[in-house]
Scaffold this motif. Structure first.
Motif, PDB file in Angstrom:
ATOM      1  N   PHE A  29      30.746 -25.994  28.797  1.00 26.47           N
ATOM      2  CA  PHE A  29      32.065 -26.638  28.927  1.00 26.47           C
ATOM      3  C   PHE A  29      32.582 -26.520  30.360  1.00 26.47           C
ATOM      4  O   PHE A  29      32.991 -27.520  30.969  1.00 26.47           O
ATOM      5  CB  PHE A  29      33.037 -25.972  27.938  1.00 26.47           C
ATOM      6  N   ARG A  30      32.530 -25.300  30.932  1.00 31.35           N
ATOM      7  CA  ARG A  30      33.063 -25.097  32.283  1.00 31.35           C
ATOM      8  C   ARG A  30      32.407 -26.039  33.279  1.00 31.35           C
ATOM      9  O   ARG A  30      33.055 -26.552  34.179  1.00 31.35           O
ATOM     10  CB  ARG A  30      32.798 -23.655  32.755  1.00 31.35           C
ATOM     11  N   ARG A  31      31.092 -26.261  33.107  1.00 29.46           N
ATOM     12  CA  ARG A  31      30.310 -27.004  34.110  1.00 29.46           C
ATOM     13  C   ARG A  31      29.950 -28.413  33.654  1.00 29.46           C
ATOM     14  O   ARG A  31      29.058 -29.042  34.256  1.00 29.46           O
ATOM     15  CB  ARG A  31      29.040 -26.204  34.432  1.00 29.46           C
TER      16      ARG A  31
ATOM     17  N   ILE B 262      23.236 -12.413  29.509  1.00 32.46           N
ATOM     18  CA  ILE B 262      23.369 -12.371  30.969  1.00 32.46           C
ATOM     19  C   ILE B 262      24.547 -11.491  31.378  1.00 32.46           C
ATOM     20  O   ILE B 262      24.437 -10.623  32.249  1.00 32.46           O
ATOM     21  CB  ILE B 262      23.564 -13.814  31.516  1.00 32.46           C
ATOM     22  N   ASP B 263      25.699 -11.726  30.753  1.00 32.99           N
ATOM     23  CA  ASP B 263      26.899 -10.910  30.997  1.00 32.99           C
ATOM     24  C   ASP B 263      27.869 -11.124  29.852  1.00 32.99           C
ATOM     25  O   ASP B 263      27.669 -12.011  29.014  1.00 32.99           O
ATOM     26  CB  ASP B 263      27.545 -11.225  32.367  1.00 32.99           C
ATOM     27  N   PHE B 264      28.882 -10.276  29.785  1.00 33.70           N
ATOM     28  CA  PHE B 264      29.896 -10.450  28.739  1.00 33.70           C
ATOM     29  C   PHE B 264      31.174  -9.740  29.136  1.00 33.70           C
ATOM     30  O   PHE B 264      31.165  -8.857  29.990  1.00 33.70           O
ATOM     31  CB  PHE B 264      29.406  -9.957  27.369  1.00 33.70           C
ATOM     32  N   LYS B 265      32.252 -10.142  28.480  1.00 30.79           N
ATOM     33  CA  LYS B 265      33.581  -9.579  28.751  1.00 30.79           C
ATOM     34  C   LYS B 265      34.127  -8.925  27.482  1.00 30.79           C
ATOM     35  O   LYS B 265      34.038  -9.518  26.400  1.00 30.79           O
ATOM     36  CB  LYS B 265      34.507 -10.699  29.214  1.00 30.79           C
ATOM     37  N   LEU B 266      34.650  -7.733  27.612  1.00 30.66           N
ATOM     38  CA  LEU B 266      35.231  -7.015  26.467  1.00 30.66           C
ATOM     39  C   LEU B 266      36.688  -6.689  26.745  1.00 30.66           C
ATOM     40  O   LEU B 266      37.103  -6.573  27.903  1.00 30.66           O
ATOM     41  CB  LEU B 266      34.482  -5.693  26.220  1.00 30.66           C
TER      42      LEU B 266
ATOM     43  N   PRO C  24      30.428 -17.057  22.307  1.00 32.64           N
ATOM     44  CA  PRO C  24      30.021 -17.868  23.473  1.00 32.64           C
ATOM     45  C   PRO C  24      31.163 -18.138  24.452  1.00 32.64           C
ATOM     46  O   PRO C  24      30.916 -18.564  25.580  1.00 32.64           O
ATOM     47  CB  PRO C  24      29.529 -19.178  22.840  1.00 32.64           C
ATOM     48  N   ASP C  25      32.415 -17.884  24.041  1.00 30.17           N
ATOM     49  CA  ASP C  25      33.530 -17.966  24.996  1.00 30.17           C
ATOM     50  C   ASP C  25      33.512 -16.800  25.978  1.00 30.17           C
ATOM     51  O   ASP C  25      34.028 -16.928  27.093  1.00 30.17           O
ATOM     52  CB  ASP C  25      34.887 -17.906  24.263  1.00 30.17           C
ATOM     53  N   THR C  26      33.008 -15.666  25.538  1.00 31.61           N
ATOM     54  CA  THR C  26      33.182 -14.423  26.307  1.00 31.61           C
ATOM     55  C   THR C  26      31.863 -13.816  26.788  1.00 31.61           C
ATOM     56  O   THR C  26      31.869 -12.708  27.327  1.00 31.61           O
ATOM     57  CB  THR C  26      33.935 -13.371  25.459  1.00 31.61           C
ATOM     58  N   CYS C  27      30.780 -14.519  26.553  1.00 32.97           N
ATOM     59  CA  CYS C  27      29.453 -14.025  26.985  1.00 32.97           C
ATOM     60  C   CYS C  27      28.711 -15.168  27.666  1.00 32.97           C
ATOM     61  O   CYS C  27      28.984 -16.337  27.407  1.00 32.97           O
ATOM     62  CB  CYS C  27      28.588 -13.625  25.789  1.00 32.97           C
ATOM     63  N   ARG C  28      27.723 -14.815  28.496  1.00 31.46           N
ATOM     64  CA  ARG C  28      26.733 -15.807  28.919  1.00 31.46           C
ATOM     65  C   ARG C  28      25.450 -15.551  28.146  1.00 31.46           C
ATOM     66  O   ARG C  28      24.923 -14.431  28.175  1.00 31.46           O
ATOM     67  CB  ARG C  28      26.475 -15.746  30.436  1.00 31.46           C
ATOM     68  N   PHE C  29      24.998 -16.603  27.444  1.00 30.49           N
ATOM     69  CA  PHE C  29      23.776 -16.543  26.654  1.00 30.49           C
ATOM     70  C   PHE C  29      22.803 -17.575  27.205  1.00 30.49           C
ATOM     71  O   PHE C  29      23.159 -18.767  27.291  1.00 30.49           O
ATOM     72  CB  PHE C  29      24.073 -16.914  25.193  1.00 30.49           C
TER      73      PHE C  29
ATOM     74  N   ALA D 188      22.777 -11.594  37.628  1.00 29.43           N
ATOM     75  CA  ALA D 188      23.820 -12.211  38.452  1.00 29.43           C
ATOM     76  C   ALA D 188      24.136 -13.613  37.937  1.00 29.43           C
ATOM     77  O   ALA D 188      23.237 -14.394  37.637  1.00 29.43           O
ATOM     78  CB  ALA D 188      23.349 -12.280  39.903  1.00 29.43           C
ATOM     79  N   ALA D 189      25.413 -13.916  37.826  1.00 34.40           N
ATOM     80  CA  ALA D 189      25.862 -15.257  37.424  1.00 34.40           C
ATOM     81  C   ALA D 189      27.347 -15.368  37.742  1.00 34.40           C
ATOM     82  O   ALA D 189      27.996 -14.377  38.109  1.00 34.40           O
ATOM     83  CB  ALA D 189      25.618 -15.500  35.931  1.00 34.40           C
ATOM     84  N   GLY D 190      27.871 -16.575  37.594  1.00 32.84           N
ATOM     85  CA  GLY D 190      29.305 -16.802  37.636  1.00 32.84           C
ATOM     86  C   GLY D 190      29.967 -16.246  38.882  1.00 32.84           C
ATOM     87  O   GLY D 190      29.496 -16.418  40.004  1.00 32.84           O
ATOM     88  N   SER D 191      31.106 -15.572  38.674  1.00 32.33           N
ATOM     89  CA  SER D 191      31.912 -15.115  39.815  1.00 32.33           C
ATOM     90  C   SER D 191      31.191 -14.045  40.629  1.00 32.33           C
ATOM     91  O   SER D 191      31.436 -13.897  41.830  1.00 32.33           O
ATOM     92  CB  SER D 191      33.275 -14.600  39.342  1.00 32.33           C
ATOM     93  N   PHE D 192      30.285 -13.292  39.994  1.00 28.52           N
ATOM     94  CA  PHE D 192      29.514 -12.268  40.719  1.00 28.52           C
ATOM     95  C   PHE D 192      28.608 -12.943  41.753  1.00 28.52           C
ATOM     96  O   PHE D 192      28.547 -12.528  42.916  1.00 28.52           O
ATOM     97  CB  PHE D 192      28.691 -11.464  39.701  1.00 28.52           C
ATOM     98  N   SER D 193      27.922 -13.991  41.313  1.00 27.54           N
ATOM     99  CA  SER D 193      27.022 -14.711  42.224  1.00 27.54           C
ATOM    100  C   SER D 193      27.798 -15.334  43.379  1.00 27.54           C
ATOM    101  O   SER D 193      27.375 -15.282  44.535  1.00 27.54           O
ATOM    102  CB  SER D 193      26.278 -15.812  41.464  1.00 27.54           C
TER     103      SER D 193
ATOM    104  N   VAL E 293      36.948  -5.893  30.760  1.00 30.40           N
ATOM    105  CA  VAL E 293      35.735  -5.187  31.183  1.00 30.40           C
ATOM    106  C   VAL E 293      34.578  -6.170  31.121  1.00 30.40           C
ATOM    107  O   VAL E 293      34.315  -6.749  30.069  1.00 30.40           O
ATOM    108  CB  VAL E 293      35.469  -3.993  30.251  1.00 30.40           C
ATOM    109  N   ILE E 294      33.914  -6.368  32.237  1.00 28.97           N
ATOM    110  CA  ILE E 294      32.758  -7.261  32.286  1.00 28.97           C
ATOM    111  C   ILE E 294      31.509  -6.410  32.499  1.00 28.97           C
ATOM    112  O   ILE E 294      31.515  -5.507  33.348  1.00 28.97           O
ATOM    113  CB  ILE E 294      32.899  -8.290  33.427  1.00 28.97           C
ATOM    114  N   VAL E 295      30.488  -6.650  31.692  1.00 28.36           N
ATOM    115  CA  VAL E 295      29.206  -5.981  31.883  1.00 28.36           C
ATOM    116  C   VAL E 295      28.187  -7.058  32.242  1.00 28.36           C
ATOM    117  O   VAL E 295      28.097  -8.085  31.566  1.00 28.36           O
ATOM    118  CB  VAL E 295      28.758  -5.210  30.624  1.00 28.36           C
ATOM    119  N   ARG E 296      27.445  -6.800  33.339  1.00 27.36           N
ATOM    120  CA  ARG E 296      26.477  -7.801  33.819  1.00 27.36           C
ATOM    121  C   ARG E 296      25.060  -7.215  33.852  1.00 27.36           C
ATOM    122  O   ARG E 296      24.869  -6.094  34.325  1.00 27.36           O
ATOM    123  CB  ARG E 296      26.850  -8.243  35.237  1.00 27.36           C
ATOM    124  N   ASN E 297      24.118  -8.020  33.371  1.00 31.13           N
ATOM    125  CA  ASN E 297      22.693  -7.686  33.449  1.00 31.13           C
ATOM    126  C   ASN E 297      21.967  -8.527  34.480  1.00 31.13           C
ATOM    127  O   ASN E 297      20.938  -8.127  35.002  1.00 31.13           O
ATOM    128  CB  ASN E 297      22.031  -7.948  32.096  1.00 31.13           C
TER     129      ASN E 297
END
Ligand code: TMP
Length: 243
Positions: A219-221, A178-182, A200-205, A101-106, A95-99
């Motif tokens: 790390f990803r970028r 910004i967003d997070f995964k649960l 920080p592995d599962t959220c964008r801060f 736009a970033a990452g795969s959504f963008s 489950v991803i919650v986004r506040n």
């Protein structure tokens, strides 16, 4: 704190954690690893201290979420890298919650990163390394037997409760969530509880003042400063709220 409990059989090994059985059938031990992967395991490295930091951040947040009305699998932190949790069967729906736009959504929608969303967006992915966690909808999850409609509506409710707790929590500590995964699981009696981690592995801060990234995107970028960002996030998460 604890607790005479020791690791039994390895039940599951993921990219960032191992899960062990214990002598108590209703409890597991989760061990957090320093291993980091991105792009579905294509990019691999170790992030020094990550296991201990993600364990500590999750162990700090989950009891507060529990108090805020979100049942979780967390029982207690056992060591730098281990925690004791209630045994759950993981529901294979991320489950991803986004506040913002970033990452795969963008990428998927052509919306510039950093564009605020007028309401939180909840997305669902099928938890499958082999398929790269593809985006699904709730009909898919029900039709393929991954979750019931009742479980999915409870998951959405809990995910939005997590969102409502975390957004001000982080903002009071100088961080934009910004967003997070649960991930959620079921106890033996069927209760749906929050499982996995919040880190920080599962959220964008993003830093609230500078928008500097303070999460796994470093790390990803290949942005550098990965370890420092994780350490700074632990410091902020465990700091008292700023006025
Ligand atoms: P995304 O924009 O790449 O889909 O990521 C959305 C959020 O989910 C972001 O906070 C990072 C997190 N995430 C995971 O926890 N695990 C994953 O495998 C991926 C791709 C993202």
């Amino acid at each position: 704190m604890s607790t005479n409990i020791s690791r039994g059989e390895l039940k599951y090994e993921g990219k960032a954690k191992r899960v062990y059985a214990t002598s108590t059938p209703t409890e597991y031990i989760v061990e957090y690893k320093d291993d980091a992967t991105a792009f579905n395991g294509v990019k691999k490295a170790q992030i020094g201290g990550k296991g201990a930091i993600n364990n500590a951040i999750t162990a700090h947040l989950f009891p507060q979420l529990e108090q805020a009305g979100v049942p979780t699998h967390f029982i207690e932190r056992l060591s730098d890298t281990e925690q004791r949790v209630r045994a759950v069967t993981i529901i294979p729906v991320e489950v991803i919650v986004r506040n913002v736009a970033a990452g795969s959504f963008s990428k998927r929608l052509g919306i510039e990163e950093g564009t605020p969303l007028s309401r939180p967006v909840v997305e669902y992915c099928y938890k499958s390394d082999a398929l790269g966690d593809p985006l699904i909808n709730t009909d898919t999850a029900v039709a393929l037997g991954w979750a019931t409609p009742e479980q999915l509506s409870r998951i959405r409710e809990l995910a939005l409760n997590v969102q409502a707790f975390l957004v001000p929590y982080f903002l009071e500590r100088g961080v934009r969530l910004i967003d997070f995964k649960l991930e959620f699981g079921t106890l033996q009696d069927g209760t749906v509880v929050l499982a996995d981690e919040i880190s920080p592995d599962t959220c964008r801060f993003w830093d609230a003042e500078t928008n500097e990234k303070m999460d796994k995107d470093r790390f990803r970028r290949d942005l550098g400063g990965v370890e420092d960002a994780y350490a700074e996030m632990l410091r902020r998460v465990t700091a008292p709220a700023q006025g």
